[in-house]
Design a protein around this motif. Structure first.
Motif: not given
Length: 263
Positions: A173-196
């Motif tokens: 689960x990832x937090x809302x990305x609103x208000x986050x900078x580019x690096x913070x968004x990247x950290x939040x999504x790191x490893x979050x999405x993958x191919x089945x």
């Protein structure tokens, strides 16, 4: 035309009698169940020219020429092969999206999918995979459906492609990305999405339409594109119903907080 479409047409008069067609934005009477009234159609902002040659972001400049590249793409060249947005995010498109997702008016999916499909390149056809941006299982459980998957199914039907609704998974689960900078968004999504894993062979060398309802900062779609590219996808086109591009709107810019409400 399939059997289900024949049945739907046969029962349409009965449905219209019991549930008179209404515009989902303003409630005005309509002739059919699958559209907006003329006044509400006119409130939607449709992307036009000039636009970026790489990402199709509208460029509000009379000096733009064919092949012009927008500043974000110059700073960070995209990994995708284009963006097809049905509308620009404004109060009218926001209301439709909120009704669709949080109002559970999933019957809006065919109309919204038609508008998105109309913006896709003509080359998108039967051999393409239509892959939705995934929801985390907890959000899917709470909402009951993945709005992007509903759009992907309809678009695949319209373009006679393949709806592949479980190709990507959101592993955390990832937090809302609103208000986050580019690096913070990247950290939040790191490893979050993958191919089945079961889709590895099918995606290698494939041409993919990545489907979402709203494209905001692009961080989530970038993570999805990266996962598809790692799996060997040959082409990835992003398709969405509404794209946040306030610089292309005149007097219609939305409240940034409102973007988060649509997630």
């Amino acid at each position: 035309m399939g059997v289900s479409e024949h049945i739907a047409r046969a029962f349409a008069p009965v449905v219209d009698l019991v549930f008179p067609p209404r515009c989902p934005l303003c409630g005005a009477g309509l002739a059919a169940q699958d559209g907006l009234c003329a006044a509400c159609w006119s409130e939607l902002a449709i992307p036009g020219e000039p636009c970026c040659a790489l990402c199709q972001r509208p460029i509000a400049s009379d000096a733009a020429q064919d092949g012009t590249i927008c500043a974000p793409c110059l700073a960070t060249p995209p990994r995708h092969d284009g963006i097809a947005a049905a509308t620009l995010y404004n109060p009218a498109s926001r209301k439709l999206i909120l009704s669709f997702k949080h109002g559970r008016k999933i019957a809006l999916a065919p109309m919204m999918a038609r508008l998105i499909a109309a913006r896709l390149p003509q080359t998108v056809g039967p051999d393409w995979l239509f892959v939705p941006v995934p929801l985390h299982r907890w959000r899917l459980w709470r909402r009951g459906f993945n709005q992007s998957a509903l759009l992907a199914r309809e678009m695949a039907r319209l373009r006679r492609g393949h709806a592949c609704v479980d190709t990507l998974v959101r592993r955390k689960a990832t937090p809302s990305l609103g208000g986050l900078g580019r690096k913070a968004r990247r950290r939040a999504l790191s490893g979050a999405i993958a191919l089945a894993p079961q889709w590895q062979a099918r995606v290698r060398g494939a041409r993919v339409v990545l489907v979402d309802d709203v494209l905001t900062s692009g961080a989530t779609s970038d993570a999805c594109v990266a996962a598809l590219r790692r799996a060997g996808a040959e082409q990835v086109v992003i398709a969405c119903f509404a794209r946040v591009a306030d610089e292309a709107l005149t007097g219609q810019a939305g409240d940034p907080q409102a973007y988060n409400e649509t997630r």
